[in-house]
Design an enzyme around this catalytic site. Structure first.
Site, PDB file in Angstrom:
ATOM      1  N   ALA A 228       0.473  17.827  24.950  1.00 28.14           N
ATOM      2  CA  ALA A 228       1.893  18.070  25.229  1.00 28.14           C
ATOM      3  C   ALA A 228       2.284  19.028  26.200  1.00 28.14           C
ATOM      4  O   ALA A 228       3.324  19.034  26.814  1.00 28.14           O
ATOM      5  CB  ALA A 228       2.536  18.090  23.932  1.00 28.14           C
ATOM      6  N   PRO A 230       2.733  21.281  29.609  1.00 30.13           N
ATOM      7  CA  PRO A 230       4.070  22.311  29.243  1.00 30.13           C
ATOM      8  C   PRO A 230       5.189  21.657  28.793  1.00 30.13           C
ATOM      9  O   PRO A 230       6.333  22.597  28.798  1.00 30.13           O
ATOM     10  CB  PRO A 230       4.067  22.770  30.517  1.00 30.13           C
ATOM     11  CG  PRO A 230       3.775  21.730  31.546  1.00 30.13           C
ATOM     12  CD  PRO A 230       2.742  20.746  30.696  1.00 30.13           C
ATOM     13  N   GLY A 231       5.389  20.477  28.110  1.00 30.73           N
ATOM     14  CA  GLY A 231       6.514  19.859  27.470  1.00 30.73           C
ATOM     15  C   GLY A 231       7.462  19.001  28.242  1.00 30.73           C
ATOM     16  O   GLY A 231       8.533  18.825  27.700  1.00 30.73           O
ATOM     17  N   GLY A 232       6.962  18.672  29.460  1.00 30.94           N
ATOM     18  CA  GLY A 232       8.206  18.054  30.206  1.00 30.94           C
ATOM     19  C   GLY A 232       8.090  16.677  29.584  1.00 30.94           C
ATOM     20  O   GLY A 232       9.422  16.173  29.389  1.00 30.94           O
ATOM     21  N   LYS A 233       6.962  16.011  29.331  1.00 32.36           N
ATOM     22  CA  LYS A 233       7.254  14.509  28.681  1.00 32.36           C
ATOM     23  C   LYS A 233       7.898  14.722  27.208  1.00 32.36           C
ATOM     24  O   LYS A 233       8.364  13.755  26.587  1.00 32.36           O
ATOM     25  CB  LYS A 233       5.848  13.893  28.744  1.00 32.36           C
ATOM     26  CG  LYS A 233       5.171  13.542  30.205  1.00 32.36           C
ATOM     27  CD  LYS A 233       3.951  12.869  30.300  1.00 32.36           C
ATOM     28  CE  LYS A 233       3.493  12.932  31.575  1.00 32.36           C
ATOM     29  NZ  LYS A 233       3.164  14.048  32.060  1.00 32.36           N
ATOM     30  N   ASP A 275      -7.261  20.076  18.569  1.00 27.25           N
ATOM     31  CA  ASP A 275      -8.163  19.377  19.639  1.00 27.25           C
ATOM     32  C   ASP A 275      -7.921  17.929  19.660  1.00 27.25           C
ATOM     33  O   ASP A 275      -7.947  17.322  18.726  1.00 27.25           O
ATOM     34  CB  ASP A 275      -9.717  19.854  19.435  1.00 27.25           C
ATOM     35  CG  ASP A 275     -10.512  19.097  20.382  1.00 27.25           C
ATOM     36  OD1 ASP A 275      -9.980  18.491  21.456  1.00 27.25           O
ATOM     37  OD2 ASP A 275     -11.770  19.348  20.554  1.00 27.25           O
ATOM     38  N   ASP A 292      -1.714  12.302  26.937  1.00 29.40           N
ATOM     39  CA  ASP A 292      -1.578  12.670  28.376  1.00 29.40           C
ATOM     40  C   ASP A 292      -2.783  13.822  28.556  1.00 29.40           C
ATOM     41  O   ASP A 292      -2.599  14.888  28.368  1.00 29.40           O
ATOM     42  CB  ASP A 292      -0.264  13.529  28.386  1.00 29.40           C
ATOM     43  CG  ASP A 292       0.504  13.874  29.930  1.00 29.40           C
ATOM     44  OD1 ASP A 292      -0.236  13.351  30.759  1.00 29.40           O
ATOM     45  OD2 ASP A 292       1.015  14.845  30.020  1.00 29.40           O
ATOM     46  N   CYS A 345      -2.725  12.123  35.630  1.00 29.17           N
ATOM     47  CA  CYS A 345      -2.416  12.191  36.941  1.00 29.17           C
ATOM     48  C   CYS A 345      -3.541  12.274  37.980  1.00 29.17           C
ATOM     49  O   CYS A 345      -3.643  13.288  38.754  1.00 29.17           O
ATOM     50  CB  CYS A 345      -1.324  13.330  37.173  1.00 29.17           C
ATOM     51  SG  CYS A 345      -2.101  14.970  36.498  1.00 29.17           S
TER      52      CYS A 345
END
Length: 395
Positions: A228, A230-233, A275, A292, A345
């Protein structure tokens, strides 16, 4: 001169110090026009680094290893301006000389002046024709992309990834986009024709917005996001539909930063350090799981051109093994009737189709990109976004 000196210093921090270009360019304390020039020079120099180094080596009377690192960075920036830049020709050698002097290398000014003027007279020695060399990409990357998607797609991606990325953003619930905002093909994602982002907007690449769109979170859903930080999604999931949200990552510092980001924005979630390849949950506990996964990151080359310098074919293969383990864990954690979304990505086959094709994945509905049997491929050449692969596994 200040912009050129700053650009040379930042190139050195990225190439030798391991910094990320998209972060260090934000630190530039110069007038706006000069700051934009610094970004142009840093990104362009790193994108073309192998071509620039080859040209410097062929025009120099000494090996690159014998050139002081500061002077080499000045030359790299100047060579980029001569070959790919937009500065007046007469200004480039003078600015390079002054940059070397300002960095404490007055004795090297004659050497710098001679090399830059030699390049202006002769042009690039032996310009490359191989696409990997033209775009300063590792050979294995072009081979991988060509085998996976075909030569035309690989070349189109390499060319599009060699350009600057527009700044895309999304608005939070209740905040309308500004009148000049241009919608992207991704629902809820915009760009501004003059690069301006409203203060209340969330800067996020449209491909990341598409990942959350594919997750299709609804009120009452319990959601797990794996990888998760750095938290953007994470924030986008919360904005789409406040839910019972568990965000998991293995890096404690990144968790702390992401948790603060979500809290500042008024979101709530339970952050867990664990993990993703060994989830601390029983089977069937979540309605939605987003994986992600860590990846080679080749889809972000427009914004982080140094990725080309840092990834290897060994990284690709190691990460593909980890990604498969994470996806299997996610499938076990979702309830019958629930959904798992796998996103990376990058565009290598091993990390995309190679992970999902035997797991029953498919492309998300109503999103643009190259639709495949087992997922959706997005990219700067296809959707004007970062490169992203998204696969939906409905259970």
């Amino acid at each position: 001169m200040a912009a050129r000196s700053a650009a040379a210093g930042l190139v050195g921090r990225v190439v030798r110090g391991g910094a990320w270009s998209n972060l260090v360019v934000r630190e530039v304390d110069l007038p706006p026009d000069d700051a934009r020039l610094v970004r142009h020079l840093v990104y362009g120099t790193i994108r073309n680094l192998s071509r620039l180094d080859r040209a410097i080596g062929e025009l120099s009377n000494r090996p690159l290893a014998a050139v002081h690192s500061d002077v080499l960075d000045v030359l790299r920036v100047a060579f980029h301006e001569v070959l790919f830049g937009r500065a007046a020709a007469h200004a480039v050698p003078d600015m390079a000389v002054e940059s070397a002097r300002s960095l404490g290398h007055s004795r090297a000014t004659g050497f710098v002046n001679a090399l830059v003027r030699n390049l202006q007279r002769r042009g690039e020695p032996n310009p490359p024709s191989d696409p990997a060399e033209v775009f300063s990409l590792p050979g294995w990357v072009m081979e991988d992309l060509t085998r996976a998607w075909g030569r035309d797609q690989a070349l189109a991606f390499a060319e599009a990834a060699h350009e600057d990325a527009p700044v895309s953003f999304r608005m939070r619930p209740g905040d309308p986009p500004p009148p000049a905002a241009v919608p992207t093909p991704i629902p809820g994602a915009f760009i501004h024709p003059r690069g301006r982002v409203p203060d209340e907007a969330v800067v996020q690449d449209a491909a990341s917005v598409a990942v959350v769109e594919a997750l299709d979170v609804a009120p009452g859903h319990s959601v797990l996001e794996v990888g998760a930080a750095p938290g953007g999604k994470t924030l986008a999931i919360w904005d789409r539909s406040p839910a019972s949200l568990v965000a998991l990552d293995i890096h404690p510092r990144r968790i702390r930063q992401a948790a603060r980001r979500l809290e500042r924005a008024g979101g709530r979630g339970w952050w867990i350090r664990a993990d993703g390849a060994s989830l601390p949950f029983g089977s069937g506990q979540f309605d939605r799981v987003l994986v992600d996964a860590p990846c080679t990151g080749l889809g972000t080359l427009r914004r982080r051109p140094e990725v080309r310098l840092r990834v290897s074919i060994g990284d690709r293969d190691r990460l593909a093994v980890l990604q498969r383990r994470m996806l299997r864990q996610a499938v076990d954690a979702v309830r019958p009737g629930g959904r798992v979304v796998y996103s990376v990505c990058t565009l290598t086959r091993a990390e995309t189709l190679g992970v999902v094709e035997d797991m029953g994945g498919g492309p998300p509905a109503d999103l643009p990109g190259l639709r495949l049997d087992h997922g959706l491929l997005m990219g700067p050449h296809l959707t004007g976004t970062d490169g992203m692969f998204i696969s939906v596994l409905d259970r």
